[in-house]
Design a protein around this motif. Sequence first.
Motif, mmCIF file in Angstrom:
data_model
loop_
_atom_site.group_PDB
_atom_site.id
_atom_site.type_symbol
_atom_site.label_atom_id
_atom_site.label_comp_id
_atom_site.label_asym_id
_atom_site.label_seq_id
_atom_site.Cartn_x
_atom_site.Cartn_y
_atom_site.Cartn_z
ATOM 1 N N ASP A 82 -0.018 24.638 12.721
ATOM 2 C CA ASP A 82 0.718 23.818 13.689
ATOM 3 C C ASP A 82 2.214 24.039 13.466
ATOM 4 N N SER A 83 2.843 24.762 14.361
ATOM 5 C CA SER A 83 4.263 25.100 14.202
ATOM 6 C C SER A 83 5.146 23.854 14.243
ATOM 7 N N PHE A 84 4.701 22.826 14.955
ATOM 8 C CA PHE A 84 5.465 21.577 15.033
ATOM 9 C C PHE A 84 5.539 20.910 13.662
ATOM 10 N N ILE A 85 4.390 20.787 12.980
ATOM 11 C CA ILE A 85 4.367 20.185 11.648
ATOM 12 C C ILE A 85 5.156 21.046 10.660
ATOM 13 N N ALA A 86 5.054 22.354 10.804
ATOM 14 C CA ALA A 86 5.807 23.258 9.928
ATOM 15 C C ALA A 86 7.309 23.042 10.091
ATOM 16 N N GLU A 87 7.750 22.855 11.325
ATOM 17 C CA GLU A 87 9.174 22.631 11.577
ATOM 18 C C GLU A 87 9.604 21.255 11.075
ATOM 19 N N LEU A 88 8.753 20.244 11.263
ATOM 20 C CA LEU A 88 9.062 18.919 10.729
ATOM 21 C C LEU A 88 9.168 18.959 9.205
ATOM 22 N N SER A 89 8.274 19.703 8.578
ATOM 23 C CA SER A 89 8.295 19.815 7.117
ATOM 24 C C SER A 89 9.591 20.442 6.629
ATOM 25 N N ARG A 90 10.161 21.317 7.434
ATOM 26 C CA ARG A 90 11.424 21.959 7.069
ATOM 27 C C ARG A 90 12.612 21.019 7.254
ATOM 28 N N LEU A 91 12.532 20.157 8.271
ATOM 29 C CA LEU A 91 13.671 19.321 8.636
ATOM 30 C C LEU A 91 13.648 17.932 7.996
ATOM 31 N N CYS A 92 12.466 17.477 7.577
ATOM 32 C CA CYS A 92 12.319 16.109 7.075
ATOM 33 C C CYS A 92 12.119 16.091 5.561
ATOM 34 N N ARG A 93 12.308 14.925 4.998
ATOM 35 C CA ARG A 93 11.897 14.700 3.620
ATOM 36 C C ARG A 93 10.403 14.395 3.646
ATOM 37 N N VAL A 94 9.619 15.202 2.953
ATOM 38 C CA VAL A 94 8.163 15.126 3.053
ATOM 39 C C VAL A 94 7.576 14.376 1.859
ATOM 40 N N PHE A 95 6.661 13.448 2.163
ATOM 41 C CA PHE A 95 5.877 12.766 1.137
ATOM 42 C C PHE A 95 4.406 13.067 1.409
ATOM 43 N N THR A 96 3.710 13.544 0.383
ATOM 44 C CA THR A 96 2.297 13.883 0.523
ATOM 45 C C THR A 96 1.452 12.838 -0.182
ATOM 46 N N PHE A 97 0.431 12.358 0.510
ATOM 47 C CA PHE A 97 -0.440 11.311 -0.018
ATOM 48 C C PHE A 97 -1.867 11.842 -0.048
ATOM 49 N N GLU A 98 -2.432 11.939 -1.243
ATOM 50 C CA GLU A 98 -3.777 12.474 -1.389
ATOM 51 C C GLU A 98 -4.785 11.599 -0.661
ATOM 52 N N GLY A 99 -5.898 12.216 -0.295
ATOM 53 C CA GLY A 99 -6.963 11.482 0.371
ATOM 54 C C GLY A 99 -7.726 10.603 -0.594
ATOM 55 N N PRO A 100 -8.652 9.791 -0.084
ATOM 56 C CA PRO A 100 -9.412 8.868 -0.899
ATOM 57 C C PRO A 100 -10.199 9.511 -2.028
ATOM 58 N N ALA A 101 -10.463 10.838 -1.965
ATOM 59 C CA ALA A 101 -11.233 11.479 -3.026
ATOM 60 C C ALA A 101 -10.458 11.543 -4.328
ATOM 61 N N GLY A 102 -9.137 11.480 -4.259
ATOM 62 C CA GLY A 102 -8.325 11.518 -5.462
ATOM 63 C C GLY A 102 -8.331 10.174 -6.177
ATOM 64 N N VAL A 103 -7.790 10.163 -7.387
ATOM 65 C CA VAL A 103 -7.665 8.909 -8.128
ATOM 66 C C VAL A 103 -6.351 8.261 -7.729
ATOM 67 N N ASN A 104 -6.431 7.161 -7.020
ATOM 68 C CA ASN A 104 -5.244 6.474 -6.533
ATOM 69 C C ASN A 104 -5.566 4.999 -6.346
ATOM 70 N N THR A 105 -4.641 4.267 -5.764
ATOM 71 C CA THR A 105 -4.867 2.836 -5.582
ATOM 72 C C THR A 105 -6.022 2.557 -4.624
ATOM 73 N N PHE A 106 -6.314 3.515 -3.737
ATOM 74 C CA PHE A 106 -7.446 3.338 -2.821
ATOM 75 C C PHE A 106 -8.757 3.294 -3.601
ATOM 76 N N THR A 107 -8.960 4.270 -4.495
ATOM 77 C CA THR A 107 -10.204 4.299 -5.258
ATOM 78 C C THR A 107 -10.296 3.102 -6.201
ATOM 79 N N LEU A 108 -9.157 2.681 -6.743
ATOM 80 C CA LEU A 108 -9.158 1.497 -7.605
ATOM 81 C C LEU A 108 -9.557 0.255 -6.812
ATOM 82 N N SER A 109 -8.999 0.097 -5.627
ATOM 83 C CA SER A 109 -9.313 -1.083 -4.816
ATOM 84 C C SER A 109 -10.782 -1.095 -4.402
ATOM 85 N N ARG A 110 -11.349 0.097 -4.115
ATOM 86 C CA ARG A 110 -12.764 0.151 -3.739
ATOM 87 C C ARG A 110 -13.650 -0.270 -4.910
ATOM 88 N N ALA A 111 -13.277 0.134 -6.116
ATOM 89 C CA ALA A 111 -14.053 -0.263 -7.298
ATOM 90 C C ALA A 111 -13.974 -1.772 -7.506
#
Length: 226
Positions: free
Chosen positions: A106-135
């Motif tokens: 997606d060229s639009f997302i690629a351009e946004l990634s170049r122009l913006c400050r990017v924060f990446t958030f792992e999906g629920p499969a990772g160990v994060n507050t989501f998995t903790l809350s589900r437990a």
Amino acid sequence: MASGVYLFIGEDAISKEVKLAHLKKEFLPSKIRDFNLDVLYAKDVSVKELREKILFLPVKSKKRIVVIKDITSASMSLRQFILDYLKSPLGHIILIMDTDRNNPKDSFIAELSRLCRVFTFEGPAGVNTFTLSRAILGSSIQRALALLHQLLNQGEEPERILGGLRYALNKEISHPSTLKKALRYLLSCDIELKSAAIKPQDFKERFALEKLVVRLCSLTQFQREA
């Protein structure tokens, strides 16, 4: 990279909400926060509406925050408007664009990634507050404590853990009295963590969070059995 523009990528909705809460706290006065915040959905918003939201001046604040959810659903005209805006963003606007998926084609997302400050958030499969809350919501004390220890060992900040749990419990607990108790436990833990006697990564910090997890698991177990 343009100033005041952010791109959130990933499926961990809880961590996204925690990050958004931090940005709101940083940029918007609490008493008039709602007057300076707009949450839009890309598939529903027009170029005219977004232009109006961006041009609105802040109310008794230096900044306004505009959030655009599911940015990959934006029309071609909206995409072009956003890219043009990012060439010269307004100083009073914090623009946050959100997507669950990072499609490298997606060229639009690629351009946004170049122009913006990017924060990446792992999906629920990772160990994060989501998995903790589900437990916790599943009343699995041993698993919840193990996930808590893993988060702390990974360097996760206690305030992010508390923020993620607060978001999840508000969303998932339907019984008012149970939710009230859960939020009271969170507040008590927050006060304990901020007390002068507890230093970052101290044993007492872990104990305070462990105590919170056990109390929340017991509370959700009681709700399930009621």
